[in-house]
Design an enzyme around this catalytic site. Structure first.
Site, PDB file in Angstrom:
ATOM      1  N   SER A 200       0.841  -1.201   0.000  1.00 53.96           N
ATOM      2  CA  SER A 200       0.000   0.000   0.000  1.00 53.96           C
ATOM      3  C   SER A 200       0.871   1.244   0.000  1.00 53.96           C
ATOM      4  O   SER A 200       1.881   1.318   0.704  1.00 53.96           O
ATOM      5  CB  SER A 200      -0.905   0.008   1.237  1.00 53.96           C
ATOM      6  OG  SER A 200      -1.809   1.094   1.190  1.00 53.96           O
ATOM      7  N   HIS A 202       0.360   4.366   1.110  1.00 55.50           N
ATOM      8  CA  HIS A 202       0.374   5.320   2.221  1.00 55.50           C
ATOM      9  C   HIS A 202       1.290   4.907   3.362  1.00 55.50           C
ATOM     10  O   HIS A 202       1.543   5.694   4.280  1.00 55.50           O
ATOM     11  CB  HIS A 202      -1.045   5.578   2.729  1.00 55.50           C
ATOM     12  CG  HIS A 202      -1.592   4.521   3.638  1.00 55.50           C
ATOM     13  ND1 HIS A 202      -1.633   4.671   5.003  1.00 55.50           N
ATOM     14  CD2 HIS A 202      -2.139   3.308   3.381  1.00 55.50           C
ATOM     15  CE1 HIS A 202      -2.190   3.597   5.555  1.00 55.50           C
ATOM     16  NE2 HIS A 202      -2.494   2.754   4.582  1.00 55.50           N
ATOM     17  N   THR A 238     -11.393   2.524 -14.088  1.00 57.04           N
ATOM     18  CA  THR A 238     -10.375   3.424 -14.632  1.00 57.04           C
ATOM     19  C   THR A 238      -9.275   3.657 -13.606  1.00 57.04           C
ATOM     20  O   THR A 238      -9.554   3.984 -12.444  1.00 57.04           O
ATOM     21  CB  THR A 238     -11.004   4.769 -15.037  1.00 57.04           C
ATOM     22  OG1 THR A 238     -12.017   4.538 -16.008  1.00 57.04           O
ATOM     23  CG2 THR A 238      -9.956   5.712 -15.606  1.00 57.04           C
ATOM     24  N   CYS A 327      -6.604   0.509  12.302  1.00 49.29           N
ATOM     25  CA  CYS A 327      -7.687   0.120  11.392  1.00 49.29           C
ATOM     26  C   CYS A 327      -8.956  -0.274  12.128  1.00 49.29           C
ATOM     27  O   CYS A 327      -9.613  -1.254  11.800  1.00 49.29           O
ATOM     28  CB  CYS A 327      -7.212  -1.017  10.495  1.00 49.29           C
ATOM     29  SG  CYS A 327      -5.827  -0.546   9.445  1.00 49.29           S
TER      30      CYS A 327
END
Length: 383
Positions: A200, A202, A238, A327
């Site tokens: 990921s 970030h 997209t 999380c």
């Protein structure tokens, strides 16, 4: 008021200025849909494939083995759900550990409801598992093994290369969640013998909401998001071109030598904090130990100190640390990782804090933090 000091890099990282500049370049000049065949689309498609190549080279993969998505959670979900369902006729047994990220455990819980059998390998007080544990539970009907590279709460590193080598001639496919490890560990998917790997942006000074998965060309490509034929029909939608190019820039900035230097710096930071605690006579323990762990994570059990009180006092003093995974939608709950390591009756989950390091910190900053940490602990009343 003095500037606050961020020490929660395991939760997320600030974006590198070079990443922001790269994303601005893309947003200003490359608005075309990468799937369009006209010149605007072709320009965007070129940037997309350049980003894919940079990322593939960073882990010794081929470009067509890299798929972009919204982050580690989507990557983990896609691989686990997609592989299990696709291979259901070959077996319904899956192996993982009991300290995986929720992005792994929750899709596995869904698969359990669908009839799959999940073996959760227990960790010891180091927070990791051994190759022997995997060997002892692999069966002929095992179709998938998912073991995180490095734990996001205590930093324990698992023997991924050893497990990969063992599984190489087995039916079971091998996935590792490398989200927390990618920022400091030099990763070569060929040496690791993994079939799937997730990362990921970030966590490595890139933007939120974008990530990539490595899908070996030798195994099936799982599909979760369907729609258009983007990403070679492996992930509909997209592409987030600016985010992807920002991710590629973040990856490119993390050269192996940069990772090694960061690890050396973080070891010094860790030693400063531990020395201050020892000199002050603070009763403490490093959760997971100091060997074979991610260098940027230091998880401390401060004996007799409520971690919520300590966290609040540190925050008011200008230092941001955490009590574990970020999380949980801002909720406070006992660390299931520490519970798995020590048992549900242990005091560790209620008395531990996670300090995590990253770019922009200095020895002076860490020294100031360490002194403040001791001050706050003594004020609360550590015995």
């Amino acid at each position: 008021m003095k500037q606050a000091v961020y020490l929660d890099y395991a939760a997320t990282t600030p974006m590198n200025k070079a990443v922001i500049e790269e994303m601005n370049r893309i947003m200003l000049d490359y608005f075309g849909n990468p799937s369009s065949i006209h010149q605007f689309g072709r320009k965007s498609h070129f940037e997309l494939e350049e980003a894919r190549s940079v990322i593939a080279n960073s882990i010794n993969a081929k470009s067509d083995e890299i798929i972009f998505h919204s982050g580690g959670t989507e990557g983990d979900n896609t691989i686990l759900l997609g592989v299990a369902r696709a291979l259901k006729e070959k077996g319904q047994h899956i192996i993982t550990t009991n300290v995986e990220h929720s992005a792994v455990l929750k899709p596995l819980a869904i698969l359990e409801k669908e009839g799959f059998e999940i073996t959760y390998l227990p960790v010891d007080e180091s927070g990791g598992i051994t190759l022997e544990q995997v060997e002892s539970v692999v069966r002929e009907d095992t179709i998938l093994v998912s073991v995180m590279y490095g734990n996001n709460e205590v930093g324990s590193i698992n023997p991924i290369a050893d497990i990969g080598e063992y599984l190489a001639d087995k039916q079971a496919l091998f996935h590792t969640d490398a989200v927390q490890a990618f920022g400091t560990e030099v990763i070569d998917v060929r040496k690791l013998n993994v079939d799937y790997l997730t990362v990921s942006a970030h966590k490595i000074y890139g933007p939120k909401g974008v990530g990539f998965s490595y899908l070996s060309s030798n195994v099936l490509a799982p599909i979760l998001i369907v729609g258009g034929d983007q990403e070679e029909k492996k992930r509909g939608g997209t592409e987030n071109l600016a985010g992807i190019c920002g991710l590629a820039k973040a990856v490119d900035l993390l050269k192996p030598e940069e990772k090694e230097q960061a690890k050396a710096d973080y070891k010094i930071y860790q030693d400063i904090i531990l020395r201050e605690l020892e000199d002050a006579g603070i009763d403490h323990q490093v959760n997971g130990g100091l060997e074979y762990k991610l260098a940027h994570i230091l998880n401390l059990w401060i004996k007799g100190i409520d971690n919520q009180i300590l966290l609040s006092r540190l925050d008011m003093s200008g230092f941001a640390v955490s009590t574990g995974s970020a999380c949980s939608s801002g909720t406070v709950r006992a660390s299931r990782v520490l519970q798995a390591m020590y048992g549900e009756d242990s005091l560790a989950p209620a008395q531990s804090i996670r300090i995590s390091f990253g770019q922009g910190l200095t020895c002076d900053t860490i020294q100031t933090f360490a002194s403040n940490l001791v001050e706050q602990i003594l004020a609360i009343g550590n015995k």
